[in-house]
Design a protein around this motif. Structure first.
Motif, PDB file in Angstrom:
ATOM      1  N   LEU A  10       0.878  -1.239   0.041  1.00  0.00           N
ATOM      2  CA  LEU A  10      -0.007   0.087   0.153  1.00  0.00           C
ATOM      3  C   LEU A  10       0.869   1.351   0.108  1.00  0.00           C
ATOM      4  O   LEU A  10       1.765   1.454   0.910  1.00  0.00           O
ATOM      5  CB  LEU A  10      -0.968   0.243   1.210  1.00  0.00           C
ATOM      6  N   VAL A  11       0.559   2.353  -0.993  1.00  0.00           N
ATOM      7  CA  VAL A  11       1.293   3.479  -0.909  1.00  0.00           C
ATOM      8  C   VAL A  11       0.256   4.429  -1.189  1.00  0.00           C
ATOM      9  O   VAL A  11      -0.630   4.662  -2.030  1.00  0.00           O
ATOM     10  CB  VAL A  11       2.051   3.319  -2.272  1.00  0.00           C
ATOM     11  N   GLU A  12       0.417   5.620  -0.097  1.00  0.00           N
ATOM     12  CA  GLU A  12      -0.566   6.695  -0.046  1.00  0.00           C
ATOM     13  C   GLU A  12       0.331   7.812  -0.753  1.00  0.00           C
ATOM     14  O   GLU A  12       1.505   8.378  -0.448  1.00  0.00           O
ATOM     15  CB  GLU A  12      -1.002   7.168   1.143  1.00  0.00           C
ATOM     16  N   THR A  13      -0.276   8.323  -1.629  1.00  0.00           N
ATOM     17  CA  THR A  13       0.398   9.643  -2.436  1.00  0.00           C
ATOM     18  C   THR A  13       0.386  10.754  -1.744  1.00  0.00           C
ATOM     19  O   THR A  13       1.167  11.824  -2.064  1.00  0.00           O
ATOM     20  CB  THR A  13      -0.374   9.891  -3.790  1.00  0.00           C
ATOM     21  N   HIS A  14      -0.577  11.138  -0.807  1.00  0.00           N
ATOM     22  CA  HIS A  14      -0.749  12.572  -0.393  1.00  0.00           C
ATOM     23  C   HIS A  14      -0.727  13.566  -1.414  1.00  0.00           C
ATOM     24  O   HIS A  14      -0.203  14.573  -1.125  1.00  0.00           O
ATOM     25  CB  HIS A  14       0.159  12.735   0.714  1.00  0.00           C
ATOM     26  N   GLY A  15      -1.678  13.263  -2.290  1.00  0.00           N
ATOM     27  CA  GLY A  15      -1.729  14.627  -3.292  1.00  0.00           C
ATOM     28  C   GLY A  15      -0.667  14.475  -4.142  1.00  0.00           C
ATOM     29  O   GLY A  15      -0.818  15.207  -5.362  1.00  0.00           O
ATOM     30  N   GLU A  16       0.468  13.736  -4.276  1.00  0.00           N
ATOM     31  CA  GLU A  16       1.232  13.667  -5.156  1.00  0.00           C
ATOM     32  C   GLU A  16       0.860  12.740  -6.530  1.00  0.00           C
ATOM     33  O   GLU A  16       0.124  11.617  -6.122  1.00  0.00           O
ATOM     34  CB  GLU A  16       2.690  13.145  -4.990  1.00  0.00           C
ATOM     35  N   SER A  17       1.618  12.774  -7.576  1.00  0.00           N
ATOM     36  CA  SER A  17       1.346  11.694  -8.616  1.00  0.00           C
ATOM     37  C   SER A  17       2.020  10.574  -8.168  1.00  0.00           C
ATOM     38  O   SER A  17       3.077  10.422  -7.596  1.00  0.00           O
ATOM     39  CB  SER A  17       1.785  12.239 -10.110  1.00  0.00           C
ATOM     40  N   HIS A  54       2.554   0.909 -13.309  1.00  0.00           N
ATOM     41  CA  HIS A  54       2.694   1.280 -14.707  1.00  0.00           C
ATOM     42  C   HIS A  54       2.125   0.412 -15.794  1.00  0.00           C
ATOM     43  O   HIS A  54       2.003   0.902 -17.065  1.00  0.00           O
ATOM     44  CB  HIS A  54       4.314   1.022 -15.064  1.00  0.00           C
ATOM     45  N   GLY A  55       1.733  -0.784 -15.399  1.00  0.00           N
ATOM     46  CA  GLY A  55       0.934  -1.641 -16.209  1.00  0.00           C
ATOM     47  C   GLY A  55      -0.497  -1.090 -16.464  1.00  0.00           C
ATOM     48  O   GLY A  55      -1.205  -1.595 -17.476  1.00  0.00           O
ATOM     49  N   ASP A  84      -0.605  12.013 -16.213  1.00  0.00           N
ATOM     50  CA  ASP A  84       0.651  11.941 -15.450  1.00  0.00           C
ATOM     51  C   ASP A  84       1.676  10.835 -16.105  1.00  0.00           C
ATOM     52  O   ASP A  84       2.885  11.479 -16.202  1.00  0.00           O
ATOM     53  CB  ASP A  84       0.037  11.651 -14.034  1.00  0.00           C
ATOM     54  N   TRP A  85       1.276   9.927 -16.468  1.00  0.00           N
ATOM     55  CA  TRP A  85       2.257   8.965 -17.009  1.00  0.00           C
ATOM     56  C   TRP A  85       2.884   9.367 -18.129  1.00  0.00           C
ATOM     57  O   TRP A  85       4.151   9.363 -18.451  1.00  0.00           O
ATOM     58  CB  TRP A  85       1.596   7.443 -17.212  1.00  0.00           C
ATOM     59  N   PRO A  91      12.685   3.162 -15.742  1.00  0.00           N
ATOM     60  CA  PRO A  91      13.548   1.967 -15.565  1.00  0.00           C
ATOM     61  C   PRO A  91      12.617   0.688 -15.691  1.00  0.00           C
ATOM     62  O   PRO A  91      13.089  -0.281 -15.892  1.00  0.00           O
ATOM     63  CB  PRO A  91      14.245   1.944 -14.179  1.00  0.00           C
ATOM     64  N   ILE A  92      11.441   0.827 -14.940  1.00  0.00           N
ATOM     65  CA  ILE A  92      10.334  -0.184 -14.861  1.00  0.00           C
ATOM     66  C   ILE A  92       9.291  -0.106 -15.830  1.00  0.00           C
ATOM     67  O   ILE A  92       8.844  -0.828 -16.373  1.00  0.00           O
ATOM     68  CB  ILE A  92       9.892  -0.366 -13.432  1.00  0.00           C
ATOM     69  N   GLY A  93       8.930   1.030 -15.923  1.00  0.00           N
ATOM     70  CA  GLY A  93       7.640   1.607 -16.888  1.00  0.00           C
ATOM     71  C   GLY A  93       7.888   1.158 -18.460  1.00  0.00           C
ATOM     72  O   GLY A  93       6.960   0.917 -19.174  1.00  0.00           O
TER      73      GLY A  93
END
Length: 609
Positions: free
Chosen positions: A73-80, A96-97, A122-123, A132-134
């Motif tokens: 779980l990652v929370e962005t707090h308004g960031e992309s 990225h998928g 955004d992407w 590197p991963i995308g």
């Protein structure tokens, strides 16, 4: 000689990897980004269907900046989310998928559409040229398929400028796949890349000059990777599910556009559909061989709906290397194949002659399966021979995997040595089905050939087995063996007759007796890795012995009590296997004590080995 051969395979792998990475850098690296890009297609013509199931509850979390992917779980707090660093690679691959677009689309709200456009934008702005991963080929493949499938949802209410940038970015990614497909990991990843390119050619306008080339390449990959019996060259049952989930929408797109279907595409689907049935138990779950984990029942049910023939599962898959024995409502699936080719063995298991056994909706004997967690230690455990219902010698695996550093980091962990001879005999008669097979995976180290003879009665009430250990030469090493039978977590086991037999009781009251006359029989803890809720504690029956003192072990499963039956619908996705009957619990409370011993759903057993 064997060690020299293994070293030779490693060096050939290393040389091939170096050459592949060089070509990938040339075709998809800085030079690709510097080349002038051709004009973008003028419009999209069609959107291939997405067969995978959506979860609209994820849409609210994504809108709130909470991205739960691959257990992280990652929370962005308004960031992309595309600007956040330090996240787990598996989380980034799923981000990225863009497969999560299906969840936003399922929400069927204008806000979800706006959120999807904002994230796609955004992407394109942040990662559209490099990441590197995308820009890993499998990630690009999945993103192209996701963008195409959900393009009506993404583009709805979008302005013309966004539409143009979307098409330009999509065309760039497809061009990247065309340039790098030859350097893609062989197997499912390469075939999926070919499918994504073909889907783009059908879906985007102005792709006529690429259409023949993409179809020809797809034909080549299907011909090479889908075997005559419908299995995949990796021998992984999961590969069939993943390929059909992408191949069927591409086929439908061809039909919708009025294009002639390539013969190889039609033939491949016709071959793979029966293999979907081949690997299924009575409850609809796939057997755990060579990388197959928990069964995506919703996706399997969707794919099976495309099967017009709906015929019975084949009994013999000689090209893929499996056997299926059926009698009454009992099913036995056996791995009788050699390890797959080196290039596609990265997920292969050392499970030669392992088997799974089920009766109706009850899976009784299983392999441990594959952990859903991204954990290299559990991956090694799941691929080892002791994690399978077969025989081991001195607790070693019948295959050797590449684990040496630093090669393993670059080349993965393919099978570099294993059984080279696996002769199989099958006989079907009025009394049942018999399969006899052997493998030489232990000859090099122990001078022993493991042979297994299985016979399932025609009514499915008796399964007889004989394991033999034939001495080919004397290597001067001990030959202690262990014949394992891993039990499904839903099976209650207890000793009978002073520890000479084991009683196995299923949830519905059906009971089986396991007996191995004259052998040392033990009940030990095991772990079931492929449960949809996580790792589950279970048990295994083990027969111990010494090959020089007791070369032959006979054992038998015999049904001693039947389940109570009621006439009602079978669970979704198992109609073909279970018919109109479903097993139910007995009315008495004889099973209550067993329920108390089972781990709770989701119980973590990850600190056990």
């Amino acid at each position: 000689m064997g060690a020299f051969s293994e070293q030779g395979r490693i060096w050939r792998l290393l040389a091939g990897h170096a050459w592949q990475q060089t070509l990938k850098w040339v075709h998809g690296g800085p030079l690709f980004r510097l080349r002038p890009q051709p004009g973008a297609p003028s419009r999209l013509l069609i959107a291939p269907q997405d067969l995978r199931t959506a979860d609209q509850t994820n849409a609210a979390d994504i809108y709130g900046g909470r991205f739960l992917f691959s257990g992280h779980l990652v929370e962005t707090h308004g960031e992309s989310p595309f600007e956040i660093g330090g996240t787990h690679p598996d989380w980034q691959r799923e981000l990225h998928g863009f497969a999560w677009l299906r969840d936003l689309r399922a929400a069927e709200s204008r806000i979800a559409g706006q959120n999807a456009r904002a994230l796609v934008d955004d992407w394109m702005r942040i990662c559209g040229k490099r990441h590197p991963i995308g820009w890993d080929v499998p990630v690009v493949t999945r993103r192209v398929m996701s963008w195409l499938a959900h393009s009506p949802f993404i583009l709805d209410d979008g302005d013309h400028d966004f539409y143009s940038r979307f098409l330009k970015s999509l065309a760039r990614q497809v061009r990247f796949l065309r340039k790098t497909i030859n350097e893609t990991q062989d197997g499912v990843e390469r075939l999926q890349a070919a499918l994504a390119i073909s889907a783009a050619c059908v879906s985007m306008a102005g792709q006529g000059r690429y259409a023949r080339q993409s179809i020809r390449r797809l034909d080549q990959e299907l011909t090479r990777q889908i075997l005559t019996d419908g299995g995949h060259i990796s021998r992984n049952p999961r590969a069939i599910i993943e390929i059909l989930a992408d191949l069927l929408p591409v086929r439908q797109a061809f039909i919708a556009q009025g294009l002639e279907l390539p013969e190889t595409m039609m033939l491949s689907v016709d071959r793979m559909m029966p293999m979907m049935r081949f690997f299924r138990h009575g409850d609809g779950a796939f057997a755990h061989f060579n990388g197959m984990g928990s069964t995506p029942n919703d996706l399997v049910a969707t794919i099976m709906a495309y099967d017009d023939a709906r015929g019975a599962a084949p009994g013999n898959a000689p090209h893929t290397g499996y056997q299926r024995l059926t009698g009454g409502k009992s099913v036995v699936l056996v791995d009788t194949g050699k390890p797959p080719a080196l290039a596609v063995s990265g997920n292969a298991h050392a499970g030669c002659l392992s088997f799974e056994f089920s009766s109706g909706l009850n899976r009784i004997v299983v392999n441990c399966g594959v952990s859903g967690r991204s954990n290299e230690a559990w991956r090694r455990v799941s691929r080892s021979t002791p994690a399978h219902s077969t025989a081991t010698i001195e607790e070693t695996s019948s295959c050797r995997f590449l684990t040496e550093r630093p090669f393993g980091r670059w080349l993965g962990t393919p099978v570099i040595a294993g059984p080279s001879m696996v002769p199989v005999e099958r006989n079907d008669d009025d009394f049942g089905t018999r399969v006899s097979a052997s493998h030489d995976g232990y000859v090099a180290n122990f001078g022993l050939v493991h042979a297994r003879d299985l016979r399932l009665s025609s009514d499915g009430t008796v399964l007889d087995g004989i394991d033999s250990f034939v001495l080919q030469r004397n290597p001067g090493r001990e030959g202690f063996y262990a014949v394992r039978f891993h039990l499904h977590p839903a099976i209650k086991s207890s000793f009978l007759r002073g520890g000479t037999a084991v009683l196995l009781v299923c949830r519905d009251g059906e009971a089986w007796e396991f007996d191995a006359p004259g052998s040392e029989l033990a009940l030990e803890e095991s772990i079931y890795l492929s449960d949809v809720y996580g790792h589950r504690k279970t048990m295994q029956m083990v027969i111990y012995g010494h090959a020089r003192e007791n070369q032959t072990v006979s054992w038998q499963f015999r049904r001693t009590a039947v389940a109570k039956l009621t006439r009602r619908s079978a669970p979704t996705g198992v109609e073909e296997a279970a018919g109109e009957f479903q097993f139910v619990m007995p009315e008495d409370d004889s099973f209550d004590a067993f329920e108390d011993t089972l781990p709770e759903a989701g119980e973590d057993w990850s600190d056990q080995t």
